[in-house]
Design a protein around this motif. Structure first.
Motif, PDB file in Angstrom:
ATOM      1  N   TYR A 198       0.846  -1.242   0.050  1.00  0.00           N
ATOM      2  CA  TYR A 198       0.027   0.198  -0.259  1.00  0.00           C
ATOM      3  C   TYR A 198       0.756   1.341   0.604  1.00  0.00           C
ATOM      4  CZ  TYR A 198      -2.926  -3.717   1.708  1.00  0.00           C
ATOM      5  OH  TYR A 198      -3.977  -4.321   1.803  1.00  0.00           O
ATOM      6  N   TYR A 199       0.357   2.170  -1.156  1.00  0.00           N
ATOM      7  CA  TYR A 199       1.514   3.289  -0.762  1.00  0.00           C
ATOM      8  C   TYR A 199       0.230   4.660  -1.427  1.00  0.00           C
ATOM      9  CZ  TYR A 199       1.771   3.602  -5.716  1.00  0.00           C
ATOM     10  OH  TYR A 199       1.546   3.642  -7.035  1.00  0.00           O
ATOM     11  N   ARG A 200       1.175   5.290  -1.065  1.00  0.00           N
ATOM     12  CA  ARG A 200       0.526   7.427  -1.322  1.00  0.00           C
ATOM     13  C   ARG A 200       1.416   7.681  -2.457  1.00  0.00           C
ATOM     14  NH1 ARG A 200      -3.989   9.262  -0.063  1.00  0.00           N
ATOM     15  NH2 ARG A 200      -3.047  11.409  -0.089  1.00  0.00           N
ATOM     16  N   ASN A 201       1.616   8.506  -3.182  1.00  0.00           N
ATOM     17  CA  ASN A 201       2.038   9.823  -3.757  1.00  0.00           C
ATOM     18  C   ASN A 201       2.073  11.047  -3.157  1.00  0.00           C
ATOM     19  OD1 ASN A 201       3.661   7.708  -6.346  1.00  0.00           O
ATOM     20  ND2 ASN A 201       1.674   7.824  -7.149  1.00  0.00           N
ATOM     21  N   VAL A 202       3.234  11.727  -2.500  1.00  0.00           N
ATOM     22  CA  VAL A 202       3.503  12.355  -2.396  1.00  0.00           C
ATOM     23  C   VAL A 202       3.785  13.424  -2.521  1.00  0.00           C
ATOM     24  CG1 VAL A 202       3.794  13.614   0.462  1.00  0.00           C
ATOM     25  CG2 VAL A 202       2.659  10.812   0.567  1.00  0.00           C
ATOM     26  N   GLU A 203       3.753  14.899  -2.306  1.00  0.00           N
ATOM     27  CA  GLU A 203       4.229  15.422  -3.501  1.00  0.00           C
ATOM     28  C   GLU A 203       6.010  15.728  -2.224  1.00  0.00           C
ATOM     29  OE1 GLU A 203       2.320  19.156  -4.218  1.00  0.00           O
ATOM     30  OE2 GLU A 203       1.012  18.348  -5.691  1.00  0.00           O
ATOM     31  N   THR A 204       7.454  16.534  -2.506  1.00  0.00           N
ATOM     32  CA  THR A 204       7.871  16.673  -2.086  1.00  0.00           C
ATOM     33  C   THR A 204       8.290  17.590  -1.638  1.00  0.00           C
ATOM     34  OG1 THR A 204       9.215  16.717  -4.150  1.00  0.00           O
ATOM     35  CG2 THR A 204       9.134  14.216  -3.250  1.00  0.00           C
ATOM     36  N   GLY A 205       7.889  19.046  -2.726  1.00  0.00           N
ATOM     37  CA  GLY A 205       8.263  20.185  -2.758  1.00  0.00           C
ATOM     38  C   GLY A 205       9.155  21.321  -3.719  1.00  0.00           C
ATOM     39  N   ARG A 206       9.653  20.072  -4.172  1.00  0.00           N
ATOM     40  CA  ARG A 206      10.256  20.347  -5.467  1.00  0.00           C
ATOM     41  C   ARG A 206       9.033  20.290  -6.969  1.00  0.00           C
ATOM     42  NH1 ARG A 206      14.174  17.306  -2.886  1.00  0.00           N
ATOM     43  NH2 ARG A 206      12.955  14.997  -3.865  1.00  0.00           N
TER      44      ARG A 206
ATOM     45  N   ASN B 173       0.266  -5.053  -5.816  1.00  0.00           N
ATOM     46  CA  ASN B 173       0.802  -6.737  -6.197  1.00  0.00           C
ATOM     47  C   ASN B 173       2.325  -7.309  -5.911  1.00  0.00           C
ATOM     48  OD1 ASN B 173      -0.124  -9.315  -5.253  1.00  0.00           O
ATOM     49  ND2 ASN B 173      -2.460  -9.514  -6.437  1.00  0.00           N
ATOM     50  N   ASN B 174       2.319  -7.970  -4.957  1.00  0.00           N
ATOM     51  CA  ASN B 174       4.091  -8.396  -5.188  1.00  0.00           C
ATOM     52  C   ASN B 174       3.825 -10.041  -6.064  1.00  0.00           C
ATOM     53  OD1 ASN B 174       4.891  -5.758  -3.935  1.00  0.00           O
ATOM     54  ND2 ASN B 174       4.911  -6.109  -2.553  1.00  0.00           N
ATOM     55  N   ASP B 175       2.764 -10.663  -5.206  1.00  0.00           N
ATOM     56  CA  ASP B 175       2.835 -11.564  -5.708  1.00  0.00           C
ATOM     57  C   ASP B 175       2.205 -12.032  -7.554  1.00  0.00           C
ATOM     58  OD1 ASP B 175       3.566 -12.944  -3.355  1.00  0.00           O
ATOM     59  OD2 ASP B 175       1.246 -13.061  -3.275  1.00  0.00           O
ATOM     60  N   ARG B 176       2.390 -10.796  -8.175  1.00  0.00           N
ATOM     61  CA  ARG B 176       1.840 -10.307  -9.468  1.00  0.00           C
ATOM     62  C   ARG B 176       2.770  -9.784 -10.705  1.00  0.00           C
ATOM     63  NH1 ARG B 176      -3.729  -9.396 -10.878  1.00  0.00           N
ATOM     64  NH2 ARG B 176      -3.673 -10.399 -12.780  1.00  0.00           N
ATOM     65  N   ASP B 177       4.487  -9.870  -9.701  1.00  0.00           N
ATOM     66  CA  ASP B 177       5.054  -9.168 -10.561  1.00  0.00           C
ATOM     67  C   ASP B 177       5.168  -7.236  -9.683  1.00  0.00           C
ATOM     68  OD1 ASP B 177       7.261 -10.970 -10.493  1.00  0.00           O
ATOM     69  OD2 ASP B 177       5.269 -11.346 -13.060  1.00  0.00           O
ATOM     70  N   GLN B 178       4.612  -7.290  -9.532  1.00  0.00           N
ATOM     71  CA  GLN B 178       4.344  -5.348  -8.944  1.00  0.00           C
ATOM     72  C   GLN B 178       3.333  -4.758  -9.440  1.00  0.00           C
ATOM     73  OE1 GLN B 178       6.819  -4.194  -6.300  1.00  0.00           O
ATOM     74  NE2 GLN B 178       7.453  -5.832  -5.671  1.00  0.00           N
ATOM     75  N   LEU B 179       2.114  -5.684 -10.010  1.00  0.00           N
ATOM     76  CA  LEU B 179       1.198  -5.280 -10.939  1.00  0.00           C
ATOM     77  C   LEU B 179       0.605  -4.139  -9.748  1.00  0.00           C
ATOM     78  CD1 LEU B 179      -0.669  -5.508 -13.242  1.00  0.00           C
ATOM     79  CD2 LEU B 179      -2.350  -7.102 -11.987  1.00  0.00           C
TER      80      LEU B 179
END
Length: 178
Positions: free
Chosen positions: A18-26, A155-161
């Protein structure tokens, strides 16, 4: 060590991240061709925020709750989707009719004690008779006002799908602040 036969938040046995894309400020520059007044092509430079992938464990996603923030209006929640009048009367101005309808759709998938869902946005867009882009725009509005929180899923079981995201849903309606 985690049990490999334990179901994930989506009810399957796949190893999900599980992840989120977070702005770095750049930001970094991009170019696009824009037609001028005399149909001449001009190159326009614009800036796009740099995003960083922030990873969360399943436990962190499960324990995360939007209801920890702000004061709430008490009400009964069960197997019915109950929306408080305060939501319509006060939040309706900010969320608009489409945002309210989308929140209701998402909340109905987060039934009982569960506060997350992974609905088919295509199905919701058909039910609302709105384009998928419109639904995504209203998801952004709901997230901006703290009604949902989106976690992207790999999904790590499906090649990072990349799989459909999980949405944490605020179950209690917050009072508007000054």
């Amino acid at each position: 060590m985690e049990d490999p036969k334990r179901k994930n938040l989506k009810g399957t046995y796949s190893n999900l991240a599980y992840y989120r894309n977070v702005e770095t400020g750049r930001t970094f520059p991009r170019q696009r061709v824009k037609k001028g007044k005399n149909s001449e092509a001009d190159i326009e430079v614009y800036y796009v925020p740099e995003l960083e992938k922030r990873v969360f464990s399943e436990k962190e996603v499960k324990e995360f709750s939007l209801d920890k923030y702000g004061r709430h209006i008490p009400y009964v929640d069960g197997e019915l989707t109950i929306l408080n009048n305060y939501l319509f009367d006060y939040w309706g101005y900010y969320l608009k009719a489409e945002g309210l309808a989308l929140y209701a759709h998402l909340k109905r998938y987060a039934y009982g004690q569960k506060d997350w869902c992974f609905p088919s946005l295509e199905l919701i867009s058909q039910k609302m008779d709105k384009s998928l882009n419109t639904v995504r725009n209203f998801l952004d509005i709901l997230e901006r006002y703290g009604f949902i929180y989106k976690f992207n899923v790999i999904n790590n079981d499906r090649d990072q799908l990349e799989e459909s995201p999980i949405y944490k849903i605020r179950k209690k309606i917050p009072l508007l602040t000054d």
